[in-house]
Design a protein around this motif. Structure first.
Motif, PDB file in Angstrom:
ATOM      1  N   ASN A 190       0.823  -1.251   0.211  1.00  9.62           N
ATOM      2  CA  ASN A 190       0.182   0.028  -0.262  1.00  9.62           C
ATOM      3  C   ASN A 190       0.942   1.285  -0.005  1.00  9.62           C
ATOM      4  O   ASN A 190       0.310   2.407   0.435  1.00  9.62           O
ATOM      5  CB  ASN A 190      -0.969   0.144   1.182  1.00  9.62           C
ATOM      6  N   GLY A 191       2.287   0.977  -0.217  1.00 10.57           N
ATOM      7  CA  GLY A 191       2.961   2.203  -0.334  1.00 10.57           C
ATOM      8  C   GLY A 191       4.031   2.152   0.724  1.00 10.57           C
ATOM      9  O   GLY A 191       5.013   3.208   0.911  1.00 10.57           O
ATOM     10  N   ASP A 192       3.767   1.362   1.721  1.00 11.89           N
ATOM     11  CA  ASP A 192       4.701   1.367   2.934  1.00 11.89           C
ATOM     12  C   ASP A 192       5.678   0.343   2.730  1.00 11.89           C
ATOM     13  O   ASP A 192       5.845  -0.856   3.295  1.00 11.89           O
ATOM     14  CB  ASP A 192       3.945   1.108   4.177  1.00 11.89           C
ATOM     15  N   ASP A 193       6.934   0.803   2.053  1.00 12.17           N
ATOM     16  CA  ASP A 193       7.951  -0.109   1.623  1.00 12.17           C
ATOM     17  C   ASP A 193       8.370  -0.483   2.862  1.00 12.17           C
ATOM     18  O   ASP A 193       9.333  -1.477   2.824  1.00 12.17           O
ATOM     19  CB  ASP A 193       8.794   0.525   0.383  1.00 12.17           C
ATOM     20  N   ALA A 194       8.763   0.299   3.846  1.00 11.30           N
ATOM     21  CA  ALA A 194       9.470   0.148   5.122  1.00 11.30           C
ATOM     22  C   ALA A 194       8.744  -0.984   5.588  1.00 11.30           C
ATOM     23  O   ALA A 194       9.627  -1.943   6.190  1.00 11.30           O
ATOM     24  CB  ALA A 194       9.928   1.295   5.909  1.00 11.30           C
ATOM     25  N   TYR A 195       7.665  -1.172   5.981  1.00 12.57           N
ATOM     26  CA  TYR A 195       6.976  -2.152   6.542  1.00 12.57           C
ATOM     27  C   TYR A 195       7.271  -3.510   5.870  1.00 12.57           C
ATOM     28  O   TYR A 195       7.319  -4.471   6.432  1.00 12.57           O
ATOM     29  CB  TYR A 195       5.401  -2.035   6.721  1.00 12.57           C
ATOM     30  N   PHE A 196       7.039  -3.361   4.526  1.00 13.73           N
ATOM     31  CA  PHE A 196       7.193  -4.707   3.815  1.00 13.73           C
ATOM     32  C   PHE A 196       8.556  -5.269   4.095  1.00 13.73           C
ATOM     33  O   PHE A 196       8.833  -6.396   4.074  1.00 13.73           O
ATOM     34  CB  PHE A 196       7.014  -4.170   2.289  1.00 13.73           C
ATOM     35  N   ALA A 197       9.457  -4.303   3.969  1.00  9.53           N
ATOM     36  CA  ALA A 197      10.896  -4.788   4.110  1.00  9.53           C
ATOM     37  C   ALA A 197      11.259  -5.386   5.536  1.00  9.53           C
ATOM     38  O   ALA A 197      11.815  -6.194   5.631  1.00  9.53           O
ATOM     39  CB  ALA A 197      12.019  -3.680   4.021  1.00  9.53           C
ATOM     40  N   LYS A 198      10.407  -4.772   6.431  1.00 11.49           N
ATOM     41  CA  LYS A 198      10.775  -5.230   8.089  1.00 11.49           C
ATOM     42  C   LYS A 198       9.990  -6.524   8.132  1.00 11.49           C
ATOM     43  O   LYS A 198      10.685  -7.523   8.504  1.00 11.49           O
ATOM     44  CB  LYS A 198      10.153  -4.342   8.827  1.00 11.49           C
ATOM     45  N   MET A 199       8.995  -6.800   7.618  1.00  7.39           N
ATOM     46  CA  MET A 199       8.001  -7.904   7.621  1.00  7.39           C
ATOM     47  C   MET A 199       8.532  -9.228   6.759  1.00  7.39           C
ATOM     48  O   MET A 199       8.772 -10.288   7.210  1.00  7.39           O
ATOM     49  CB  MET A 199       6.576  -8.021   7.047  1.00  7.39           C
ATOM     50  N   GLN A 200       9.493  -8.884   5.847  1.00 12.36           N
ATOM     51  CA  GLN A 200      10.009  -9.787   4.929  1.00 12.36           C
ATOM     52  C   GLN A 200      11.235 -10.684   5.587  1.00 12.36           C
ATOM     53  O   GLN A 200      11.282 -11.836   5.688  1.00 12.36           O
ATOM     54  CB  GLN A 200      10.762  -9.097   3.501  1.00 12.36           C
ATOM     55  N   GLN A 201      11.842  -9.607   6.568  1.00 11.22           N
ATOM     56  CA  GLN A 201      13.037 -10.469   7.307  1.00 11.22           C
ATOM     57  C   GLN A 201      12.274 -11.079   8.590  1.00 11.22           C
ATOM     58  O   GLN A 201      13.115 -12.134   8.832  1.00 11.22           O
ATOM     59  CB  GLN A 201      13.825  -9.461   7.692  1.00 11.22           C
ATOM     60  N   GLN A 202      11.272 -10.972   8.860  1.00  6.29           N
ATOM     61  CA  GLN A 202      10.356 -11.867   9.792  1.00  6.29           C
ATOM     62  C   GLN A 202       9.808 -13.090   9.377  1.00  6.29           C
ATOM     63  O   GLN A 202       9.457 -14.005  10.188  1.00  6.29           O
ATOM     64  CB  GLN A 202       9.498 -11.050  10.551  1.00  6.29           C
ATOM     65  N   LEU A 203       9.570 -13.124   8.292  1.00  8.14           N
ATOM     66  CA  LEU A 203       8.714 -14.462   7.528  1.00  8.14           C
ATOM     67  C   LEU A 203       9.740 -15.532   7.511  1.00  8.14           C
ATOM     68  O   LEU A 203      10.992 -15.501   7.160  1.00  8.14           O
ATOM     69  CB  LEU A 203       8.078 -14.201   6.189  1.00  8.14           C
ATOM     70  N   PRO A 204       9.174 -16.622   7.827  1.00 10.21           N
ATOM     71  CA  PRO A 204       9.956 -17.889   7.653  1.00 10.21           C
ATOM     72  C   PRO A 204      10.495 -17.944   6.361  1.00 10.21           C
ATOM     73  O   PRO A 204      11.505 -18.454   6.057  1.00 10.21           O
ATOM     74  CB  PRO A 204       9.048 -18.991   7.871  1.00 10.21           C
ATOM     75  N   LEU A 205       9.966 -17.571   5.278  1.00 16.04           N
ATOM     76  CA  LEU A 205      10.410 -17.980   3.913  1.00 16.04           C
ATOM     77  C   LEU A 205      11.214 -16.740   3.465  1.00 16.04           C
ATOM     78  O   LEU A 205      12.095 -16.669   2.436  1.00 16.04           O
ATOM     79  CB  LEU A 205       9.423 -18.058   2.968  1.00 16.04           C
ATOM     80  N   LYS A 206      11.378 -15.617   4.359  1.00 17.42           N
ATOM     81  CA  LYS A 206      12.140 -14.371   4.058  1.00 17.42           C
ATOM     82  C   LYS A 206      12.132 -13.644   2.719  1.00 17.42           C
ATOM     83  O   LYS A 206      12.872 -13.251   2.285  1.00 17.42           O
ATOM     84  CB  LYS A 206      13.871 -14.780   4.367  1.00 17.42           C
ATOM     85  N   SER A 207      11.008 -13.680   2.311  1.00 16.56           N
ATOM     86  CA  SER A 207      10.584 -12.867   0.970  1.00 16.56           C
ATOM     87  C   SER A 207       9.146 -12.741   1.105  1.00 16.56           C
ATOM     88  O   SER A 207       8.350 -13.092   1.858  1.00 16.56           O
ATOM     89  CB  SER A 207      11.041 -13.826  -0.189  1.00 16.56           C
ATOM     90  N   THR A 208       8.911 -11.779   0.399  1.00 16.18           N
ATOM     91  CA  THR A 208       7.554 -11.352  -0.023  1.00 16.18           C
ATOM     92  C   THR A 208       6.847 -12.081  -1.275  1.00 16.18           C
ATOM     93  O   THR A 208       7.690 -12.458  -2.032  1.00 16.18           O
ATOM     94  CB  THR A 208       6.978  -9.814  -0.312  1.00 16.18           C
TER      95      THR A 208
END
Length: 241
Positions: A190-208
């Motif tokens: 939704n435009g919040d790239d910082a949130y996406f980048a943060k969550m990506q590192q937390q996901l078990p698959l380490k990717s969006t």
């Protein structure tokens, strides 16, 4: 007239809905795109599909009003003479806290995410019964249902209702209608790239993910004749956090 299945996609003019329309048309479906205010965008999708040699149409209606539901389903049937599949994808996503949410807004959010899917599913069920045919519904949920945020309580309440509706109608409407759901995770920003980048590192698959991941999941559920009442999470493991 072609004997290809017809799929009605609510909110099919933009973002994930548009991606679903393009993907399913390429897979052989005739597509009916529902929109409310995004008429120009719906027309663009129809034109884009026509250039690729695919059959599609669009219908307009406000999912918050029952009279619009009846009309848009009737128009969808008229487009190709039948509807076989339904994807309840339309969304209303207000960023309002509990104190900022009044009764009218709550009703609107519930209408789009729960009431409209219920009555469109009902319309499809009776349409299929009249044709002695079978079909399916895919309800678009949200991987965040497992850990909702405080900023959108009405949205999560409505999506939660749709999640249980999926199971209830799967039990009630078989064998004529299979009812399943897909819960996308981090696939569209939704435009919040910082949130996406943060969550990506937390996901078990380490990717969006991508919209194609979601389209593949929806396609699987539309075609799998022995699957009903399922919520297929396409979230990179977000629900596990």
């Amino acid at each position: 007239m072609s004997n290809k299945d017809v799929v009605l996609i609510t909110g099919g003019a933009k973002r994930l809905g548009r991606a679903l329309a393009l993907s399913l048309a390429a897979s052989g479906y005739r597509v009916v795109i529902h929109c409310n205010e995004s008429v120009k965008e719906a027309q663009y999708v129809v034109e884009e599909l026509a250039l690729q040699g695919f059959e599609s149409a669009y219908v307009q209606g406000d999912l918050r009003h029952q009279v619009h539901l009846d009309h848009l389903f009737s128009q969808a049937v008229q487009a190709f003479g039948q509807v076989d599949q339904l994807i309840n994808n339309a969304s209303l996503f207000p960023s309002r806290t509990m104190d900022e949410t009044d009764f009218a807004l709550f009703e609107q959010v519930m209408a789009v995410h729960s009431s409209a899917p219920f009555f469109l599913t009902k319309a499809l069920y009776h349409h299929l019964k009249a044709r002695s045919a079978k079909g399916s519904v895919v309800n678009m949920l949200d991987a965040k249902l497992s850990s909702p945020t405080a900023s959108r309580p009405a949205y999560y309440c409505a999506k939660g209702a749709l999640a249980y509706q999926t199971k209830a109608l799967a039990a009630a409407l078989g064998p004529t209608l299979r009812v399943n759901a897909v819960s996308p995770g981090l696939v569209l920003s939704n435009g919040d790239d910082a949130y996406f980048a943060k969550m990506q590192q937390q996901l078990p698959l380490k990717s969006t993910g991508t919209v194609d991941d979601v389209c593949q999941a929806v396609s699987y559920l539309l075609r799998s004749s022995f699957v009903t009442g399922v919520d297929l999470c396409v979230d990179g493991g977000q629900r596990l956090l």
